[in-house]
Design a protein around this motif. Structure first.
Motif, short mmCIF file in Angstrom:
data_model
loop_
_atom_site.label_atom_id
_atom_site.label_comp_id
_atom_site.label_asym_id
_atom_site.label_seq_id
_atom_site.Cartn_x
_atom_site.Cartn_y
_atom_site.Cartn_z
N HIS A 106 -29.44 92.51 9.23
CA HIS A 106 -28.85 91.93 10.52
C HIS A 106 -29.64 90.56 11.23
O HIS A 106 -28.68 89.96 11.65
N SER A 107 -30.58 90.57 11.08
CA SER A 107 -31.58 89.40 11.53
C SER A 107 -31.11 88.22 10.99
O SER A 107 -31.00 86.95 11.39
N LYS B 190 -28.60 87.51 9.21
CA LYS B 190 -27.29 87.02 9.34
C LYS B 190 -27.03 86.37 10.70
O LYS B 190 -26.45 85.37 10.89
N SER C 48 -34.08 87.46 16.88
CA SER C 48 -34.02 87.75 15.36
C SER C 48 -35.23 86.84 14.53
O SER C 48 -35.64 87.25 13.54
N TRP D 40 -35.07 94.64 18.92
CA TRP D 40 -34.09 95.21 18.53
C TRP D 40 -33.26 95.87 19.39
O TRP D 40 -31.94 95.98 19.06
N ASN E 202 -29.45 94.59 18.68
CA ASN E 202 -28.77 95.51 18.37
C ASN E 202 -27.61 95.89 19.26
O ASN E 202 -27.62 96.99 19.97
#
Length: 368
Positions: free
Chosen positions: A307-308, A310, A326, A356, A360
């Motif tokens: 996720h980070s 990306k 991130s 996060w 998130n």
């Protein structure tokens, strides 16, 4: 899901405390970790986006306060020539509950995190005050160089380079300005401070010899008297590039028997086995929670990394606050390969969970 995985990871450290001779008092670290995880779940669930950013600001203020409380006395002794910032053991502090103040590598890491957190807050509170940001970056990169942590210096160079990429300003003039302000100037200031320390250290040793007539001080002073001025007290290179980490990892892996392979030796299992930190998040997870906890830890690393990274790769289209948070997470992920980092309760865990909470976010739009 990430918070739930963290919860399972820390719970998996409990059995090792029960069926091994590891101190059950270490359960306090597990309780603290679970407590902060559950708190972050509540914040993520019930706080608005503005309240989450305010929580980030409060975290920043607490972290910078803790840093300067630890750094202030160390800087004073450095300027007085008493001891170098790298590798020195500083006295217990009442502020840190009569424990040793954070290590040089930990404080260097805090410098870098503070710079990145300031960038994350910049778009919400500072309104792009470039002079303040630049001054802050110069000061903290200088401090990182003074602490001489090889890993943090590498991560700082990488982070500063990515900051330049994020700013998307590739004119030759801007490149020259960036290199001058963010690298040449901090390095020059660092060399001047090291030279000043050398001079002060010579005077300090001489004064100690005059007071105590200790031959060790005399030996040190006469040895350095001819060339002490201008000498830079850089960190010495050792034969072991890993500073003994590879040997520690081998010892831990050899000591974990087949009987303890499932749940390990509980929280602080590395210290129980070799009386030393594992200096690796994966090794720590294996020593403290066996293959069960290691599975949860690897799963956390995989999801958070994906996720980070990306977000970073799509830096042109994402929210800048999420972008820098991130980057903070990526720095801590890389650090976990040579330090226990967020595998155990501490500042790294607090920072990665706080970051996060914000990134998130289902509202984040990422170009595929």
């Amino acid at each position: 899901k990430i918070f739930f995985l963290f919860f399972l990871y820390f719970i998996s450290q409990v059995p090792g405390l029960i069926y091994t001779d590891n101190s059950f008092n270490n359960i306090s670290l597990i309780i603290s970790s679970i407590n902060i995880t559950l708190t972050c779940i509540l914040i993520s669930k019930f706080f608005s986006e503005k309240e989450k950013i305010l929580f980030l600001l409060i975290s920043f203020l607490i972290l910078i306060t803790v840093f300067f409380v630890a750094f202030g006395p160390q800087l004073k002794q450095f300027l007085e020539g008493i001891r170098n910032l790298y590798g020195s053991s500083f006295a217990n502090s009442e502020f840190f509950l009569n424990k040793n103040s954070p290590r040089s590598s930990g404080l260097a890491r805090t410098c870098l995190i503070l710079v990145l957190m300031l960038h994350a807050l910049n778009f919400n509170y500072l309104k792009d005050k470039s002079f303040m940001m630049q001054t802050f970056k110069i000061i903290f990169l200088t401090i990182i160089l003074l602490y001489q942590s090889r890993l943090v210096i590498t991560l700082a160079i990488l982070s500063y380079f990515l900051i330049f990429v994020f700013e998307n300003n590739y004119k030759l003039k801007n490149i020259a300005k960036f290199i001058s302000l963010n690298f040449l100037l901090p390095v020059s200031i660092t060399i001047l401070l090291f030279t000043f320390f050398s001079n002060q250290n010579y005077k300090y040793k001489l004064s100690q010899f005059e007071k105590t007539q200790n031959p060790e001080y005399f030996k040190e002073v006469t040895k350095k008297s001819s060339d002490i001025y201008g000498e830079v007290p850089l960190r010495k290179l050792t034969k072991s590039f890993s500073s003994g980490r590879f040997q520690d990892w081998e010892k831990i892996l050899l000591k974990i028997s087949n009987e303890k392979i499932l749940f390990g030796y509980g929280s602080q299992g590395d210290r129980f086995l070799i009386n030393q930190t594992a200096s690796n998040g994966f090794i720590y997870a294996y020593a403290s929670s066996g293959i069960v906890g290691l599975f949860f830890y690897i799963l956390i690393i995989t999801i958070v990394s994906f996720h980070s990274f990306k977000i970073i790769l799509n830096y042109k289209s994402v929210n800048k606050t999420n972008l820098y948070l991130s980057l903070i997470i990526c720095v801590l992920l890389l650090r976990s390969f040579v330090e226990s980092s967020f595998a155990v309760f501490g500042i790294d865990l607090l920072i990665i969970l706080t970051s996060w909470i914000i990134i998130n976010n289902n509202k984040i739009k990422i170009n595929q």
